[in-house]
Design an enzyme around this catalytic site. Structure first.
Site, mmCIF file in Angstrom:
data_model
loop_
_atom_site.group_PDB
_atom_site.id
_atom_site.type_symbol
_atom_site.label_atom_id
_atom_site.label_comp_id
_atom_site.label_asym_id
_atom_site.label_seq_id
_atom_site.Cartn_x
_atom_site.Cartn_y
_atom_site.Cartn_z
ATOM 1 N N GLU A 85 0.068 -1.376 5.871
ATOM 2 C CA GLU A 85 1.176 -0.752 6.700
ATOM 3 C C GLU A 85 0.920 0.780 6.703
ATOM 4 O OE1 GLU A 85 4.842 0.977 8.182
ATOM 5 O OE2 GLU A 85 3.767 1.519 6.150
ATOM 6 N N ASP B 209 0.877 -1.071 0.115
ATOM 7 C CA ASP B 209 -0.083 0.055 -0.112
ATOM 8 C C ASP B 209 0.806 1.086 -0.005
ATOM 9 O OD1 ASP B 209 0.912 -0.495 2.569
ATOM 10 O OD2 ASP B 209 -0.686 0.493 3.741
#
Length: 442
Positions: A166, A98
């Site tokens: 994350e 991400d």
């Protein structure tokens, strides 16, 4: 073995083209990390055991019913010690699929965020996720392609774990912490674990812990012409915050070990946000909240910190009139009007603990040597920035080391980029570290 630069750039080009759909800021942006995971699986597919190769590859969704496109990837190059009474491992963990959001209007129009762009005359490649952290995902994927092609005989099994969620963890039960709780990282405990989500080539040998908090003061709404009849929550929250900070710095001063680990600063506690107050210029508010964070040296325990802060709040409430006031009509206890101020401090549930890496371990020594061979004199760094899970893994006996090959100055910044030459050296560092650790195995 060396980085296949053309293959790396080709894969990274595909990654950055998807980064618009990888932005992580729920509910506005919910990433679809499988857009990356499936590309990784596709390039590795010819080298998997199912297709006559050597790699074991897992695609793991922890909540597929609700988040069908948010799966972790675990890759294994098996060593000869696998399945024995004394297995050995080398793991690369933490590279995430991400990215943080990018505002296209703030980027240089010649280097848009969602397209990999090479800046002519340089080895710089621009795009959201190049440094943090899709460049690392592409790099490690290429490392495993090289392992699967050259098939070096290793005692240790080499693992990689590409993770989801994350950059923002507001959505629960799908992140790397949950992957660990589900037992998927148990195989990693038999050797060094390189957390690959840092920058500027040199090891990060320590990180800080991070806690966010809200401090609320309670008084009573009152017309501003009558301050003598109430407790001004704005004044109280400011004075209480200052007093709590003062006590914090007394109890959590610079720790002696911070010098050994090259910390630039020590633990901090500070306000960073106001909660909006609905009111008017001529109304004294009955409630006011300041928000902030604590960055804690890894040489202090979070549990001790929380206990200390709770004791500060308790003592302030019990001695509310001893706080500094702002004038003759600024009081925190007004018994004649039945108003007594009080404060409340709440820590948010999410806490990332800091870590001090083991500077005596075989993993550390190998990484230092490999880094020095690749880029010259060794210059380790420490930061009060945070990383998820690493302290928990260390507590379980894992040798956690931290490095990364992006550009620190553009982490979470506009016009993010990587330098191809740094990733070529990064490949060399990882490959050489594996070789050096292998030599320590009996």
């Amino acid at each position: 073995m060396e980085l296949n630069k053309d293959r790396f750039i080709t894969l990274l080009t595909k990654f950055i083209a998807e980064s618009k759909n990888l932005q992580n800021l729920p509910p506005k942006f919910v990433p679809r990390e499988d857009l990356i995971a499936l590309k990784v699986l596709d390039v590795l597919k010819p080298f998997t055991k199912e297709n006559g190769g050597v790699l074991n590859v897992q695609h793991i969704h922890l909540d597929k019913a609700n988040y069908p496109e948010r799966g972790h990837v675990i890759i294994e190059y098996p060593g000869t010690s696998k399945g024995t009474a004394n297995p050995k491992t080398f793991s690369i963990v933490g590279s995430h699929m991400d990215v943080v959001p990018a505002d296209e209007t703030k980027w240089d129009p010649t280097t848009p965020p969602f397209k990999l762009t090479h800046k002519t005359g340089t080895d710089e490649y621009f795009g959201r996720g190049t440094t943090d952290c899709l460049g690392h995902v592409a790099l490690v994927t290429d490392l495993f392609l090289e392992l699967a092609t050259h098939k070096p005989q290793l005692k240790q099994s080499v693992f990689a774990v590409f993770i989801v969620s994350e950059e923002n963890t507001d959505i629960p039960n799908i992140g790397v912490d949950d992957l660990q709780k589900a037992g998927y990282l148990d195989n990693l405990k038999h050797g060094p674990v390189i957390w690959l989500d840092s920058a500027d080539m040199f090891n990060t040998i320590a990180t800080g812990g991070a806690l966010t908090w809200e401090l609320t003061a309670f008084g009573k709404n009152m017309h501003s012409a009558m301050p003598n009849r109430t407790v001004n929550s704005l004044e109280l929250v400011n004075e209480a915050c200052a007093e709590i900070q003062k006590r914090f710095y007394t109890d959590f001063p610079a720790h002696p070990k911070e010098k050994e680990y090259n910390f630039e600063i020590s633990s901090t506690m500070k306000p960073t946000l106001w909660k909006e107050i609905q009111g008017s210029f001529n109304t004294i508010p009955g409630q006011a909240t300041i928000c902030g964070d604590i960055r804690l040296s890894p040489f202090y325990e979070v549990s001790d910190l929380k206990a200390k802060v709770a004791s500060y709040v308790k003592d302030i409430n019990e001695n509310i009139t001893k706080l500094r006031s702002r004038g003759p009509y600024s009081k925190y206890d007004v018994p004649e009007y039945g108003v007594k101020g009080r404060i409340e401090l709440v820590f948010h549930e999410e806490v990332d603990e800091g870590i001090a890496c083991d500077l005596t371990s075989a993993g550390y020594k190998a990484l230092v040597q490999a880094t020095t061979e690749a880029i010259g004199p060794y210059q380790p760094v420490s930061t009060l920035g945070t990383l998820p899970l690493v302290r928990n893994l260390q507590r379980q006996g894992m040798d956690i080391q931290i490095t990364g090959f992006g550009v620190e100055d553009v982490y979470h910044a506009d016009n993010e980029f990587l330098r191809l030459g740094d990733f070529v050296k990064g490949f060399q560092i990882l490959n050489r570290t594996i070789e050096l650790v292998e030599k320590t195995i009996n």
